[in-house]
Design an enzyme around this catalytic site. Structure first.
Site, PDB file in Angstrom:
ATOM      1  N   LYS A  52       0.966  -1.298   0.228  1.00  0.00           N
ATOM      2  CA  LYS A  52       0.216  -0.089  -0.025  1.00  0.00           C
ATOM      3  C   LYS A  52       0.904   1.354   0.016  1.00  0.00           C
ATOM      4  O   LYS A  52       0.641   2.386  -0.651  1.00  0.00           O
ATOM      5  CB  LYS A  52      -0.889  -0.073   1.198  1.00  0.00           C
ATOM      6  CG  LYS A  52      -2.201  -1.070   1.070  1.00  0.00           C
ATOM      7  CD  LYS A  52      -2.869  -1.319   2.413  1.00  0.00           C
ATOM      8  CE  LYS A  52      -3.696  -2.521   2.277  1.00  0.00           C
ATOM      9  NZ  LYS A  52      -4.559  -2.835   3.373  1.00  0.00           N
ATOM     10  N   GLN A  96      -4.431  -1.806   9.544  1.00  0.00           N
ATOM     11  CA  GLN A  96      -4.028  -3.057   8.924  1.00  0.00           C
ATOM     12  C   GLN A  96      -4.649  -3.829   9.966  1.00  0.00           C
ATOM     13  O   GLN A  96      -4.239  -4.017  10.983  1.00  0.00           O
ATOM     14  CB  GLN A  96      -2.628  -3.435   8.659  1.00  0.00           C
ATOM     15  CG  GLN A  96      -2.307  -4.626   7.908  1.00  0.00           C
ATOM     16  CD  GLN A  96      -3.078  -4.697   6.641  1.00  0.00           C
ATOM     17  OE1 GLN A  96      -3.029  -3.606   5.666  1.00  0.00           O
ATOM     18  NE2 GLN A  96      -3.713  -5.757   6.305  1.00  0.00           N
ATOM     19  N   ASP A 119     -10.851   2.861   4.055  1.00  0.00           N
ATOM     20  CA  ASP A 119     -10.960   1.378   3.817  1.00  0.00           C
ATOM     21  C   ASP A 119     -12.644   0.948   3.874  1.00  0.00           C
ATOM     22  O   ASP A 119     -13.132   0.071   3.505  1.00  0.00           O
ATOM     23  CB  ASP A 119     -10.301   0.716   5.056  1.00  0.00           C
ATOM     24  CG  ASP A 119      -9.105  -0.052   4.768  1.00  0.00           C
ATOM     25  OD1 ASP A 119      -8.972  -0.207   3.573  1.00  0.00           O
ATOM     26  OD2 ASP A 119      -8.477  -0.317   5.904  1.00  0.00           O
TER      27      ASP A 119
END
Ligand code: NAP
Length: 293
Positions: A52, A96, A119
Site C-alpha cells: 500500500k 491494518q 477502507d
C-alpha cells in the site's frame, strides 16, 4: 477463458491516478496523503502494508506509516487515530487488520473519522453503502466491481453466488451486486459455513465470488460451464520452490476451474492488486472531498 488481469487493470488505474496527482500539483492542490497504522509484525500484514505504501509512492501520494508494537495498549492506538483524525494534511487512514486479541477492532474502526475512513469499514460508510448513498466502499469488493466494469461483464439478471459473509468482503459484495444499475442488478445468494449443499448452490452461479480463506475449496465440478469466477482468497502456504519459502494460494482450484469458466481471476495478480487500486481511488476521493464535501 479470459483471464481477469487485476495486475494490468490496477496498473492502468494507477496511471490514471498519477495523472490526476500531476494535475493537482500543477494547480497548487494539496497532494493526497494516506496514513497506515500497523500493529505488531505479522508477515502477511507487513507485506500488505508495504504494498500500500509503495502504491502511494508510485502514484505520487504522500504516505505516513505508523508502527506500533504487538503489546500496544488499545488506548494508545485510539489516541494515535485521534491525532491522525485531527491532522488536516492527512486525507485517509487505514488500520491494518487483524489486530492483536486484546484490541477491539470494532472500537478502532469506529474511532476513525468517517471522512477519513478510506477502507470503508466504519459503520456509517457501510450503512450508507447499503442505502445507496455516497460512501467509501470497502476496497476489495469495490476493486472487484471495477474489474467487472473494465471487462464489461454482464451482471443484470445473473445469479451471483458469494462464498463468505465477512464484513469487509462477502457482505458489501452482496450489496454491490444486488444494487440497482450496472454493475449490479444481479440475484445474489450468500453462502457460509452453515450453508447446505454448497456444491449444488455453486453450480447454479453465473458469477461465483469466493472469499473464504480455504485454499482450493472450489473445484471444477462446482462450476457451471461459462461461469465468471472471482477468487478473493489468499492463503500463505509453505513452499520449497520459492525463495521466500512460501507461496500464495487462492480459494479456487485454478487449473480445473479455468477449463470450464468464461472469466477467472488468478491468485496472485487478480483481486489483490485491484484492492490496492481501490484504496488509492478512495484516498483520492478523500483528498478531493468528493464523498463528504
Ligand atoms: P473471514 O472473515 O474469515 O470470512 C470467511 C467466510 O468464509 C466466513 O463467512 C465463513 O463462514 C466462510 N467459510 C469458511 N469456511 C467455510 C466453509 N468450509 N464452507 C462455507 N463457508 C465457509 O474472511 P475474509 O476477511 O472475508 O477473507 C476471505 C479470504 O479473502 C481470505 O483468504 C483473505 O486473506 C482474503 N482476502 C483477500 C483480499 C485481497 O485483496 N485479495 C482482501 C481481503 C481478504 P462463517 O461466517 O459461517 O464463519
Amino acid at each position: 477463458m479470459i483471464l481477469l488481469d487485476g495486475k494490468k487493470i490496477s496498473a492502468q488505474i494507477k496511471s490514471e491516478i498519477a495523472s490526476s496527482v500531476a494535475g493537482m500539483e500543477k494547480t497548487g492542490h494539496k497532494i493526497p496523503h494516506l496514513a497506515a497504522i500497523i500493529v505488531g509484525s505479522d508477515g502477511a500484514s507487513e507485506t500488505y502494508v508495504a504494498h500500500k505504501v509503495k502504491a502511494c509512492e508510485q502514484v505520487g501520494f504522500r504516505s505516513t506509516l505508523v508502527r506500533l508494537t504487538e503489546k500496544v495498549q488499545q488506548e494508545l492506538l485510539l489516541e494515535k487515530i485521534d491525532e491522525i483524525n485531527e491532522n488536516a494534511d492527512i486525507d485517509g487512514v487505514i488500520v491494518q487488520l487483524p489486530l492483536p486479541a486484546h484490541i477491539s477492532e470494532e472500537k478502532v474502526i469506529e474511532r476513525i473519522k468517517v471522512e477519513k475512513d478510506v477502507d470503508g469499514f466504519h459503520p456509517v460508510n457501510v450503512g450508507r453503502l447499503v442505502i445507496n448513498q455516497p460512501a467509501y466502499i470497502s476496497a476489495t469488493p469495490n476493486g472487484i466491481i471495477e474489474l467487472i466494469k473494465r471487462y464489461d461483464i454482464e451482471t443484470s439478471g445473473k445469479h451471483c453466488v458469494i462464498l463468505g459473509r465477512s464484513n469487509i468482503v462477502g457482505k458489501p459484495m452482496a450489496v454491490l451486486m444486488a444494487r440497482k444499475g450496472y454493475p449490479g442488478d444481479a440475484t445474489v445468494t450468500v453462502c457460509h459455513s452453515r450453508t447446505k449443499d454448497i456444491h449444488e448452490v455453486c453450480r447454479q452461479a453465473d458469477i461465483l465470488i469466493v472469499a473464504m480463506g480455504k485454499a482450493e475449496f472450489v473445484t471444477g465440478d462446482m462450476v457451471k460451464d461459462g461461469a465468471v469466477v472471482i477468487d478473493v482468497g489468499i492463503t500463505r502456504v509453505k513452499s520449497v520452490n520459492t525463495r521466500s519459502g512460501w507461496k500464495l494460494m487462492g480459494d479456487v482450484k485454478f487449473d480445473e476451474v479455468a477449463l470450464k469458466c468464461s472469466y477467472i481471476t488468478p491468485v496472485p495478480g487478480g483481486v489483490g492488486p485491484m484492492t490496492i487500486a481501490s484504496l488509492l481511488n478512495n484516498t483520492m476521493k478523500a483528498a478531493k472531498k468528493e464523498i463528504y464535501g
